[in-house]
Design a protein around this motif. Structure first.
Motif, PDB file in Angstrom:
ATOM      1  N   UNK A  96      35.128  32.100  41.763  1.00 60.82           N
ATOM      2  CA  UNK A  96      34.246  32.804  40.821  1.00 60.82           C
ATOM      3  C   UNK A  96      33.892  34.200  41.344  1.00 60.82           C
ATOM      4  N   UNK A  97      33.737  34.342  42.648  1.00 62.15           N
ATOM      5  CA  UNK A  97      33.396  35.659  43.207  1.00 62.15           C
ATOM      6  C   UNK A  97      34.578  36.617  43.159  1.00 62.15           C
ATOM      7  N   UNK A  98      35.798  36.116  43.336  1.00 58.90           N
ATOM      8  CA  UNK A  98      36.935  37.022  43.286  1.00 58.90           C
ATOM      9  C   UNK A  98      37.155  37.550  41.876  1.00 58.90           C
ATOM     10  N   UNK A  99      36.709  36.833  40.886  1.00 53.92           N
ATOM     11  CA  UNK A  99      36.886  37.273  39.498  1.00 53.92           C
ATOM     12  C   UNK A  99      35.944  38.382  39.089  1.00 53.92           C
ATOM     13  N   UNK A 100      35.023  38.775  39.969  1.00 56.29           N
ATOM     14  CA  UNK A 100      34.051  39.797  39.619  1.00 56.29           C
ATOM     15  C   UNK A 100      34.423  41.156  40.181  1.00 56.29           C
TER      16      UNK A 100
END
Length: 262
Positions: A254-258
């Motif tokens: 989820x963090x890499x998608x930001x």
């Protein structure tokens, strides 16, 4: 060395930068790691806030390469993953430039025939200038085997700049969190966009995941894989650290998608 620099301020990242993506350097066999392969499918099907799936690519390594014959468990697992649009890369071990050209191309043919891979991961790729012509020859041949062949050079450290001309992406760091948090980036990488670089880091504690992501963004990586798993062997043979999911897989994805400004 003069061409290496260290980011001074990890609290400020460039605004508007593209979100990071996930590159998986090789989960264990689908029979041994069914959860991991299922998560690859889920990750590939999910779109981030900007519409892009966080999974950039995943490496298929049957037996230090394609194996002696088609694997009946890997074939459907790869087919399902490719149906989602994810890129699957065949694992080719260059032996730091010592592996014969013919063996590498033979393995590549088997990967394409049996698993219809989208490209190749050149593991243990050399970094020095003297071996660049040999790797460039391999890369040129691999690109003739299929259209739009995607090539990732698994150096694990910064190679001489010429390798960037032959690959789609370079792995310029592969190692432990203890080394990564004080790592430096080669100045020449600033001449290329983030999608040209990948960082692989094992032993990253959950409490330092955000810091690791900031380092990756500051150092100009577009693809990452962070895990809290640790390697039981030498730094160059850290494959066991990548074979299972990190304990914070959902948070990592989820963090890499930001994007950095979100």
């Amino acid at each position: 060395m003069s061409y290496l620099t260290t980011p001074r301020d990890l609290t400020r990242a460039p605004t508007g930068a593209a979100p990071l993506g996930v590159g998986v350097p090789g989960f264990a066999h689908p029979l041994l790691a069914p959860t991991e392969w299922a998560e690859l499918l889920r990750c590939s099907r999910s779109a981030g806030p900007r519409g892009a799936a966080p999974l950039h690519w995943a490496v298929l390594n049957v037996s230090n390469g394609p194996g002696a014959r088609p694997d009946p468990h890997c074939m459907p697992a790869v087919a399902r993953l490719r149906e989602t649009g994810a890129a699957v890369l065949g694992h080719l071990d260059t032996g730091r430039g010592t592996r014969p050209f013919g063996e590498l191309i033979s393995d590549a043919h088997r990967f394409l025939e049996w698993y219809r891979v989208d490209g190749f991961w050149l593991d243990r790729c050399p970094t020095d200038r003297t071996l660049l012509p040999a790797i460039r020859r391999v890369a040129t041949c691999l690109r003739t085997l299929r259209e739009h062949t995607y090539l990732v050079f698994g150096h694990g450290s910064h190679p001489c700049p010429g390798y960037a001309e032959a690959a789609d992406q370079l792995v310029t760091f592969a190692g432990s969190w203890a080394d990564y948090r004080f790592s430096q980036v080669a100045e020449w990488t600033a001449d290329h966009p983030p999608e040209r670089f990948c960082h692989l880091v094992h032993g990253v504690p959950r409490t330092h995941l955000d810091e690791a992501l900031r380092i990756a963004r500051w150092q100009g990586a577009g693809t990452v894989y962070f895990t809290d798993r640790r390697s039981a062997g030498a730094a160059e043979a850290a494959g066991d650290a990548w074979e299972s999911l990190p304990g914070y897989w959902d948070a990592f994805v989820s963090h890499t998608g930001m994007g950095v400004s979100e």
